[in-house]
Write an enzyme that holds these catalytic residues in place. Structure first.
Site, PDB file in Angstrom:
ATOM      1  N   THR A 241      13.976 -10.371   6.321  1.00 20.57           N
ATOM      2  CA  THR A 241      14.681  -9.619   5.742  1.00 20.57           C
ATOM      3  C   THR A 241      16.271  -9.694   6.097  1.00 20.57           C
ATOM      4  O   THR A 241      15.912 -10.989   6.864  1.00 20.57           O
ATOM      5  CB  THR A 241      14.971  -8.243   6.435  1.00 20.57           C
ATOM      6  OG1 THR A 241      13.255  -7.474   6.086  1.00 20.57           O
ATOM      7  CG2 THR A 241      15.540  -7.477   5.491  1.00 20.57           C
TER       8      THR A 241
ATOM      9  N   THR B 287      14.091  -8.939   1.202  1.00 19.26           N
ATOM     10  CA  THR B 287      13.281  -9.440   2.127  1.00 19.26           C
ATOM     11  C   THR B 287      12.126  -9.802   0.862  1.00 19.26           C
ATOM     12  O   THR B 287      11.597  -9.442   0.329  1.00 19.26           O
ATOM     13  CB  THR B 287      12.988  -8.226   2.459  1.00 19.26           C
ATOM     14  OG1 THR B 287      11.951  -8.329   3.246  1.00 19.26           O
ATOM     15  CG2 THR B 287      12.043  -7.082   2.113  1.00 19.26           C
TER      16      THR B 287
ATOM     17  N   SER C 275      10.062   1.704   2.964  1.00 18.34           N
ATOM     18  CA  SER C 275      10.968   0.564   3.144  1.00 18.34           C
ATOM     19  C   SER C 275      12.169   1.393   4.480  1.00 18.34           C
ATOM     20  O   SER C 275      12.501   2.453   4.225  1.00 18.34           O
ATOM     21  CB  SER C 275      12.398  -0.139   1.774  1.00 18.34           C
ATOM     22  OG  SER C 275      12.944  -0.680   2.545  1.00 18.34           O
TER      23      SER C 275
ATOM     24  N   GLY D  95      15.591  -6.421  10.580  1.00 16.11           N
ATOM     25  CA  GLY D  95      15.108  -6.709  11.599  1.00 16.11           C
ATOM     26  C   GLY D  95      14.028  -5.477  11.105  1.00 16.11           C
ATOM     27  O   GLY D  95      13.834  -4.207  12.521  1.00 16.11           O
ATOM     28  N   GLY D  96      13.296  -5.307  10.095  1.00 15.86           N
ATOM     29  CA  GLY D  96      12.285  -3.612   9.787  1.00 15.86           C
ATOM     30  C   GLY D  96      13.093  -2.709  10.245  1.00 15.86           C
ATOM     31  O   GLY D  96      13.420  -2.057   9.953  1.00 15.86           O
TER      32      GLY D  96
END
Length: 570
Positions: free
Chosen positions: A388, A406, A448, A470-471
């Site tokens: 991302t 992302t 998300s 960074g998720g």
């Protein structure tokens, strides 16, 4: 006297960039530089953010490509505020049982692991309908100042003339080169001679990475806009490549893709207003509403008291996120209840200010939800992805943009179309279990973690734009940085560089830069800690960046000191 081992420590930081006219911060220096040049040519912050994103799709394909998707939030001085959802979505032939699970299936770092043959991670079945070009083109047409072709131009140049490979890009290619060999089109585009990793500068010059097929596609997109991408030969090539790799994506999925628009949601924190995209579980709003219940005056930014409250608020925020997440435009859930101050006030009663307390609460967000029932879907686990980017841009007119995009997992699905488009693996973001809020369904978009935000002062004046990659680490990073500059008056760079916490279950992941006395105090309060050291190739605490306006209107950057993340202004 007992001797203790001593080791050297790497103390690392970055300087502020300051600008009167405009600024862009982005995960890659070439991306930030491209955005700045667009500002210098008369573009506004919207133009700059789009241009930076498109260049990023060329120079950092492990993180974002034009085959991905994202969320964007804009505050325009004349046209007002808007939020854009251009995430990837499930094809119309997708169904809830399309990813059979092995015995060890469970939510992992990038999403659900343990799926048979990694079908939700690699290959055609992992591909969701991409939204990047649709979203960026729509925003350019409505809010940009420069022609679309001028904004796409720098990305065309980066792809056609090539760029010097950086160390992180080379590292990521090395890590994934073996997987790329299974996808010939991907290996040809991203590996030197289709086999070897492009080398960064070590002693001599770096290898130059050229992507002619992508340059040709971007040239067509620059001339024809989104329609040329979603209809005709490019769309046919995408569908053909996905099907050849076992996927379900039809040209009709591309033709029917639409950008979703919202009025931004706002959470009040102290004397500030934080605007966010009202999509997926409002975890950030719940965290800030929880922290609003406690007085931090008299407590420093590095105090055990503050870290304790942050940890307790994060635990409860993730508890409700794990229970309620999914496509909030499709799934009936307590979304307004979760973001209400009244709900947070009840949840905050379970937090003790001096001791860890049970984070599992029985406060029902549906009781704070106006006019809805409980619905039929059960809870599920959110995706965790890291491939991302976040870009923030601002200009001297007070226009602010936050854009998080992302390709989902690193290098997405590893499927590249004949037109040079590396495609997302967005299907990993869904739960493989039927009947959950985040289960696969045709046309549905997965939950998300992306959280681009804009901040305004008590008079409504633009103050900051912030986000992270960074998720699952994005929300904790953004949330803590917000409290650092709103509670403790830290400048943006100091707030971004400040040691943070992250969360894995009930275990608190603590930055090794937090003073040892503070860590001991947190353990005394009952926290289970795991101390980790952030390095130049890790994302232990997310990869944030942002821009803040000072009282004189000067733009000041804050970028992650452990990554190539950069600011560029003039």
């Amino acid at each position: 006297m007992e001797r203790q081992a001593q080791s050297s420590e790497w103390v690392h930081d970055k300087t502020e960039a300051r600008s009167k006219n405009g600024m862009v911060v982005a995960r890659h220096p070439l991306s930030a530089e491209a955005g700045r040049k667009i500002l210098e040519k008369g573009g506004n912050a919207v133009d700059a953010a789009i241009g930076a994103s498109l260049v990023g799709s060329v120079v950092q394909p492990m993180a974002n490509t034009i085959g991905g998707g994202g969320l964007m939030i804009i505050s325009h001085p004349i046209k007002g505020k808007t939020a854009i959802n251009y995430l990837y979505e499930a094809p119309q032939r997708a169904h809830a049982a399309m990813f059979p699970m092995e015995d060890d299936a469970a939510p992992g770092l990038f999403g659900w692991t343990g799926i048979k043959d990694q079908l939700n991670e690699i290959g055609g079945l992992a591909v969701g309908t991409p939204g990047s070009i649709a979203g960026l083109h729509a925003v350019s047409s409505e809010f940009g100042r420069l022609p679309w072709s001028a904004v796409v131009g720098p990305a065309i140049e980066a792809a056609r003339s090539g760029f010097s490979m950086d160390w992180y890009g080379s590292l990521m290619l090395s890590v994934h080169a073996d997987q790329m060999q299974k996808f010939p089109a991907t290996a040809r585009q991203f590996l030197r001679d289709g086999v070897y990793t492009y080398r960064p500068s070590v002693i001599g010059k770096a290898d130059v990475h050229v992507q002619i097929a992508l340059a040709d596609t971007l040239t067509k997109v620059a001339a024809g806009g989104a329609d040329i991408f979603y209809r005709g030969e490019i769309a046919e090539g995408i569908s053909r490549s996905v099907k050849a790799s076992g996927g379900l994506l039809e040209t009709s999925d591309l033709e029917n893709y639409t950008v979703r628009r919202y009025q931004p949601s706002t959470v009040r924190y102290r004397n500030f207003a934080v605007d966010y995209v009202p999509y997926a579980s409002p975890t950030l709003a719940l965290f800030l509403n929880l922290m609003n219940q406690f007085d931090l005056s008299g407590h420093g930014s590095d105090s055990a008291y503050r870290y304790h409250l942050v940890a307790e608020a994060l635990k409860r925020s993730w508890q409700y996120r794990d229970a309620f997440n999914g496509d909030t435009d499709v799934v009936d859930g307590p979304w307004k209840g979760l973001s209400s101050p009244e709900f947070a006030a009840e949840v905050a009663k379970t937090i003790s200010v001096d001791r860890v307390s049970a984070s599992r609460t029985d406060v029902d967000p549906f009781e704070f939800q106006p006019g809805t029932s409980d619905g039929d879907a059960t809870s599920g686990k959110p995706a965790r992805h890291e491939g991302t980017v976040h870009i923030s841009a601002a200009d001297s007119d007070g226009c602010m943009v936050g854009l998080t995009e992302t390709v989902v997992g690193n290098f997405g699905s590893l499927v590249t179309s004949e037109h040079g488009i590396l495609l997302n693996n967005g299907m990993i973001g869904f739960s493989p279990i039927a009947g959950q809020m985040n289960s696969v369904a045709p046309g549905k978009r997965p939950s998300s973690n992306m959280s681009p935000v804009l901040v305004f002062d008590e008079d409504g004046k633009p103050l900051a734009t912030l986000g992270a990659s960074g998720g699952r680490k994005i929300i904790p990073a953004v949330a803590q940085i917000l409290t650092l500059f709103m509670d403790h008056d830290l400048p943006m760079q100091a707030a971004v560089s400040h040691p943070r916490l992250d969360l894995e279950g009930e275990t608190i992941i603590a930055d090794s830069r937090i003073p040892k006395a503070v860590l001991r105090k947190l353990e005394d309060m009952g926290h289970a800690l795991e101390v980790r050291t952030e390095g130049l190739s890790t994302f232990e605490f997310g990869n944030p960046c942002g821009i803040m306006f000072d009282d004189a209107g000067l733009m000041i950057s804050g970028v992650n000191p452990f990554q190539a993340t950069a600011a560029s202004g003039f």
